[in-house]
Design a protein around this motif. Structure first.
Motif, PDB file in Angstrom:
ATOM      1  N   ASN A   1      12.633  -0.462 -44.446  1.00  0.00           N
ATOM      2  CA  ASN A   1      11.326   0.022 -44.008  1.00  0.00           C
ATOM      3  C   ASN A   1      10.240  -0.417 -44.966  1.00  0.00           C
ATOM      4  OD1 ASN A   1      11.509   1.323 -41.610  1.00  0.00           O
ATOM      5  ND2 ASN A   1      12.024   3.317 -42.491  1.00  0.00           N
ATOM      6  N   ALA A   2      10.528  -0.245 -46.259  1.00  0.00           N
ATOM      7  CA  ALA A   2       9.530  -0.566 -47.277  1.00  0.00           C
ATOM      8  C   ALA A   2       9.160  -2.043 -47.190  1.00  0.00           C
ATOM      9  CB  ALA A   2      10.062  -0.226 -48.665  1.00  0.00           C
ATOM     10  N   ILE A   3      10.178  -2.889 -47.020  1.00  0.00           N
ATOM     11  CA  ILE A   3       9.902  -4.326 -46.973  1.00  0.00           C
ATOM     12  C   ILE A   3       9.245  -4.696 -45.644  1.00  0.00           C
ATOM     13  CG2 ILE A   3      10.965  -6.615 -46.940  1.00  0.00           C
ATOM     14  CD1 ILE A   3      13.127  -5.441 -48.811  1.00  0.00           C
ATOM     15  N   ASP A   4       9.748  -4.127 -44.588  1.00  0.00           N
ATOM     16  CA  ASP A   4       9.285  -4.492 -43.266  1.00  0.00           C
ATOM     17  C   ASP A   4       7.873  -3.982 -42.974  1.00  0.00           C
ATOM     18  OD1 ASP A   4      10.018  -5.977 -41.145  1.00  0.00           O
ATOM     19  OD2 ASP A   4      10.922  -4.327 -40.014  1.00  0.00           O
ATOM     20  N   HIS A   5       7.655  -2.706 -43.239  1.00  0.00           N
ATOM     21  CA  HIS A   5       6.371  -2.096 -42.873  1.00  0.00           C
ATOM     22  C   HIS A   5       5.485  -1.764 -44.063  1.00  0.00           C
ATOM     23  CE1 HIS A   5       8.225  -1.811 -39.050  1.00  0.00           C
ATOM     24  NE2 HIS A   5       9.091  -0.890 -39.445  1.00  0.00           N
ATOM     25  N   GLY A   6       6.115  -1.486 -45.200  1.00  0.00           N
ATOM     26  CA  GLY A   6       5.323  -1.038 -46.349  1.00  0.00           C
ATOM     27  C   GLY A   6       4.625  -2.186 -47.050  1.00  0.00           C
ATOM     28  N   LEU A   7       5.405  -3.098 -47.578  1.00  0.00           N
ATOM     29  CA  LEU A   7       4.833  -4.176 -48.378  1.00  0.00           C
ATOM     30  C   LEU A   7       4.098  -5.192 -47.501  1.00  0.00           C
ATOM     31  CD1 LEU A   7       7.714  -4.817 -50.931  1.00  0.00           C
ATOM     32  CD2 LEU A   7       5.697  -3.383 -51.188  1.00  0.00           C
TER      33      LEU A   7
ATOM     34  N   CYS B   1      -6.230  -7.857 -51.408  1.00  0.00           N
ATOM     35  CA  CYS B   1      -6.529  -6.458 -51.749  1.00  0.00           C
ATOM     36  C   CYS B   1      -6.596  -6.255 -53.262  1.00  0.00           C
ATOM     37  CB  CYS B   1      -5.444  -5.518 -51.242  1.00  0.00           C
ATOM     38  SG  CYS B   1      -5.160  -5.571 -49.508  1.00  0.00           S
ATOM     39  N   GLY B   2      -6.397  -7.323 -53.999  1.00  0.00           N
ATOM     40  CA  GLY B   2      -6.437  -7.198 -55.450  1.00  0.00           C
ATOM     41  C   GLY B   2      -5.144  -6.682 -56.047  1.00  0.00           C
ATOM     42  N   LYS B   3      -4.036  -6.815 -55.298  1.00  0.00           N
ATOM     43  CA  LYS B   3      -2.734  -6.409 -55.849  1.00  0.00           C
ATOM     44  C   LYS B   3      -1.976  -7.648 -56.317  1.00  0.00           C
ATOM     45  CE  LYS B   3      -1.958  -2.561 -52.622  1.00  0.00           C
ATOM     46  NZ  LYS B   3      -1.032  -2.097 -51.581  1.00  0.00           N
TER      47      LYS B   3
ATOM     48  N   GLY C   1       3.042  -0.644 -51.301  1.00  0.00           N
ATOM     49  CA  GLY C   1       2.543  -1.379 -50.140  1.00  0.00           C
ATOM     50  C   GLY C   1       1.348  -0.714 -49.478  1.00  0.00           C
ATOM     51  N   ALA C   2       1.285  -0.858 -48.169  1.00  0.00           N
ATOM     52  CA  ALA C   2       0.091  -0.441 -47.424  1.00  0.00           C
ATOM     53  C   ALA C   2       0.041   1.062 -47.175  1.00  0.00           C
ATOM     54  CB  ALA C   2       0.045  -1.181 -46.094  1.00  0.00           C
TER      55      ALA C   2
ATOM     56  N   ASP D   1       5.587  11.011 -49.384  1.00  0.00           N
ATOM     57  CA  ASP D   1       4.253  11.067 -49.963  1.00  0.00           C
ATOM     58  C   ASP D   1       3.667   9.679 -49.750  1.00  0.00           C
ATOM     59  OD1 ASP D   1       2.075  11.919 -51.384  1.00  0.00           O
ATOM     60  OD2 ASP D   1       2.934  11.292 -53.315  1.00  0.00           O
ATOM     61  N   THR D   2       2.511   9.598 -49.134  1.00  0.00           N
ATOM     62  CA  THR D   2       1.959   8.271 -48.870  1.00  0.00           C
ATOM     63  C   THR D   2       0.453   8.269 -49.084  1.00  0.00           C
ATOM     64  OG1 THR D   2       1.886   6.443 -47.281  1.00  0.00           O
ATOM     65  CG2 THR D   2       1.674   8.647 -46.372  1.00  0.00           C
ATOM     66  N   THR D   3      -0.063   7.161 -49.578  1.00  0.00           N
ATOM     67  CA  THR D   3      -1.505   6.999 -49.722  1.00  0.00           C
ATOM     68  C   THR D   3      -1.849   5.652 -49.112  1.00  0.00           C
ATOM     69  OG1 THR D   3      -1.337   8.137 -51.829  1.00  0.00           O
ATOM     70  CG2 THR D   3      -3.426   7.048 -51.351  1.00  0.00           C
ATOM     71  N   GLN D   4      -2.766   5.673 -48.161  1.00  0.00           N
ATOM     72  CA  GLN D   4      -3.089   4.440 -47.486  1.00  0.00           C
ATOM     73  C   GLN D   4      -3.601   3.409 -48.485  1.00  0.00           C
ATOM     74  OE1 GLN D   4      -4.959   5.315 -43.835  1.00  0.00           O
ATOM     75  NE2 GLN D   4      -5.086   3.177 -43.222  1.00  0.00           N
ATOM     76  N   GLY D   5      -3.009   2.237 -48.441  1.00  0.00           N
ATOM     77  CA  GLY D   5      -3.417   1.164 -49.344  1.00  0.00           C
ATOM     78  C   GLY D   5      -2.672   1.151 -50.659  1.00  0.00           C
ATOM     79  N   LEU D   6      -2.023   2.279 -51.000  1.00  0.00           N
ATOM     80  CA  LEU D   6      -1.362   2.331 -52.304  1.00  0.00           C
ATOM     81  C   LEU D   6       0.163   2.418 -52.236  1.00  0.00           C
ATOM     82  CD1 LEU D   6      -3.778   4.620 -54.335  1.00  0.00           C
ATOM     83  CD2 LEU D   6      -3.575   2.130 -54.413  1.00  0.00           C
TER      84      LEU D   6
END
Lengths: 159, 481
Positions: free
Chosen positions: B227-233, B242-244, B269-270, B331-336
């Motif tokens: 999930n993290a690779i597919d949708h998160g990062l 985005c400056g990352k 990720g996002a 726990d999620t923060t959009q963009g972070l």
């Protein structure tokens, strides 16, 4: 080949002795909720939790009563990709008989109290006949799962 | 098996492991000549050994690989990502060739692991049986009149049996690091398949946890990493915009916390798009809530891919975690980014349980979900569910008798066990309170694994099987009413 014979609801059944891992006294069973009546519960077999089925109920007959002679025939069953131990209740275990292919004939379409497709045939043992149980058919994983799915959904819905 | 062959296998396994490890590191720093040498040496050793045994196919393959690596060493070939994909595939090929050459069944490692745990479980069973046998001795002593000497001996036996149980339990504990190391490769392969760069780190590799827990966590873990690779990062381009850093971070941290283990899986990720989540919730007629992602059939992914986003997944992850007696939070923060926090008991082999009686049956509740026990107020009636007044607060209650359709008369007095899970509190009405005890957990027979309201089974001191109640699931039922 050798067969173990036992009584369920007055009929003498037989299964291949190699399938049987042991025969134990039928101790106190724990009922598992939301399971069909023919699954009598689970039993502690030296630390392993083994399901016990009452084939009499499955065949549409009366519940097997617990007496001093009631026992559980434990056998290995294929369940999906796993082999599991399962117990079958019997009113009494009778004997081990030697049956050759010549002693076995197809089950008659009527007569026995059990569905013909649950039987591998009838074996002649001395003067009488024993019913050879097709245990893989009777306790097929698909059949057990179907039976488990049907009642459990409603039973937990509290009115 | 021939001693020499055995040495060959052991050597090959070692070489392949160090080769894989070195390749993964080398990919992020292709100019590290020491790592490249390490890969070369591993291949060279396998080739040498293979030719000694006349494994011609393996010799030829490793020879070719050696040539490729040599060109990279001399600087003739510039190593790029596609090379690493090839090299890592070659590791798998060599492994298969070794297996074929020596007639070994693949995945032998997990096989020995399984056998190991079965033996340990057998020992644990025996300690349980020992306790039961001890109970019988106690009973016999009680019946025939107590004798101080015998009682002393019994106490000593108790102490030894307890220590034995502790010792056996300890055998099951393994550090999380080695078990999670496979994920380096999984992350790498998934990342490159999705055109994403991923840095994967594990903190707290030494934290010990029950082997069964680790085994059962592997699937949920794989799912979350996917999930993290597919949708998160995001892709490197998006990240840089985005400056990352171009490479995304996936960090797994394991640590001890009050009587359990906490495992966090976080990405930078996002994050989860809350507006999309809200919209999806609206479509389904639900209140927007982050925890919806743990509900079956809820997914905010727009495209179904072969990796994830089919709307199955996080619900299964949660179910797996809960079946181990654990909890999962997001726990999620959009963009972070997004972080999942999994809390697990140290072991699933023994739980601190609280016994309750209903009809002829005994059930066990995990003690950590129990707040208190009170008597059911007289005149509450015998409905399946009811609400009682607990010090001024309404408490929804459910009868185990109704829940499990137990045909047995209701006693005059009933008790309420107040249970809490996450923010939900409810009362479970039972006939008798039997007290607390350490219970050895038994997996339920496979066919009963989905029976609602039951989390597992345990064997009581008298040798009978008792079912363990699945409190989160029962609370969920109460909530839905």
């Amino acid at each position: 080949m050798q067969y173990l014979t036992f009584f369920i609801a007055g009929e003498e059944y037989a299964i291949g002795i190699l399938r049987v891992t042991e025969i134990i006294e039928c101790g106190a069973m724990t009922k598992v909720p939301s399971t069909p009546q023919w699954i009598r519960g689970v039993l502690n077999l030296r630390g392993a939790v083994v399901p016990v089925v009452d084939l009499a109920v499955k065949f549409g007959l009366d519940t097997t009563e617990l007496t001093a002679r009631t026992c559980v025939v434990v056998m290995e069953m294929q369940f999906g990709d796993e082999r599991v131990a399962m117990g079958v209740m019997a009113d009494a275990v009778n004997q081990v008989v030697e049956l050759s292919d010549a002693d076995i004939q197809p089950a008659p379409p009527f007569g026995p109290k059990v569905r013909v497709d649950y039987l591998l045939g009838m074996g002649r043992s001395g003067e009488k006949f024993v019913l050879l149980l097709d245990i893989d058919r009777v306790l097929a994983a698909s059949e057990i799962l179907a039976a488990l799915e049907a009642p459990q959904q409603q039973e937990l819905e509290i009115a | 098996m021939d001693e020499l062959i055995r040495t060959f296998i052991a050597d090959a396994d070692d070489c392949l492991a160090s080769m894989e490890q070195a390749l993964l590191l080398l990919e992020s720093d292709p100019h590290d000549s020491e790592l490249l040498n390490e890969v070369f040496r591993a291949v060279h050793t396998i080739k040498g050994n293979a030719s000694c045994f006349n494994f011609t196919e393996l010799t030829a393959f490793t020879h070719e690989l050696e040539e490729l690596l040599d060109r990279a060493r001399s600087g003739e070939t510039e190593l790029v990502q596609s090379h690493f994909t090839q090299f890592l595939a070659a590791v798998d090929t060599i492994r298969e060739m070794v297996d074929a050459a020596v007639g070994r069944r693949p995945s032998k490692a997990t096989l020995t692991l399984r056998v190991g745990i079965t033996k340990i479980d057998r020992l644990l069973d025996l300690t349980g049986e020992l306790a039961i046998a001890r109970g019988h001795v106690q009973q016999a002593v009680d019946e025939s009149g107590a004798n101080e000497k015998v009682l002393d001996a019994l106490r000593e036996l108790d102490r030894l049996a307890f220590e034995l149980q502790e010792g056996v339990m300890n055998l099951r504990m393994v550090p999380v690091g080695p078990a999670l190391r496979d994920f380096h490769r999984i992350v790498r392969d998934l990342g490159s398949a999705k055109g994403k760069r991923v840095d994967f780190t594990i903190d707290g590799e030494d934290v010990e946890i029950d082997l069964t827990v680790i085994e059962l966590l592997k699937d949920p873990f794989t799912h979350m990493v996917r999930n993290a690779i597919d949708h998160g990062l995001e892709t490197p381009e998006v990240r840089e915009a985005c400056g990352k850093s171009a490479a995304g971070q996936i960090r797994v941290t394991a640590s001890h916390a009050a009587g359990g283990v906490v495992i966090k899986i976080g990405d930078d990720g996002a994050g989860i798009d809350e507006s999309k989540l809200a919209e999806r919730a609206r479509q389904l007629g639900l209140e927007p809530d982050l925890n919806l992602i743990f509900e079956p059939g809820f997914s905010t992914a727009e495209n179904v891919t072969d990796l994830s986003g089919r709307g199955v997944g996080m619900d299964v992850v949660r179910r797996n975690v809960e079946s181990l007696g654990g909890t999962i939070a997001i726990d999620t923060t959009q963009g972070l980014g997004t972080t999942f926090t999994i809390r697990l008991p140290l072991t699933v082999a023994v739980i601190s349980g609280f016994g309750v009686g209903v009809g002829d049956e005994t059930y066990i509740l995990p003690i950590d979900v129990i707040g208190e026990c009170v008597e059911l107020p007289a005149g509450t009636g015998s409905d399946d569910t009811t609400v009682i007044n607990l010090r001024g607060e309404p408490l929804p209650c459910v009868r185990v008798r109704s829940l499990f359709a137990i045909e047995h008369g209701t006693p005059e007095r009933e008790s309420v066990v107040v249970v809490q899970h996450e923010s939900m509190r409810a009362g479970i009405v039972v006939d008798k309170l039997l007290g607390s005890a350490q219970s050895v957990m038994k997996p339920m027979a496979r066919m009963f694994r989905d029976v609602p309201g039951i989390a597992g089974s345990s064997i009581l001191g008298n040798g009978r099987v008792a079912l363990i109640l699945d409190v989160p699931q029962i609370l969920e039922r109460v909530r839905r009413q």
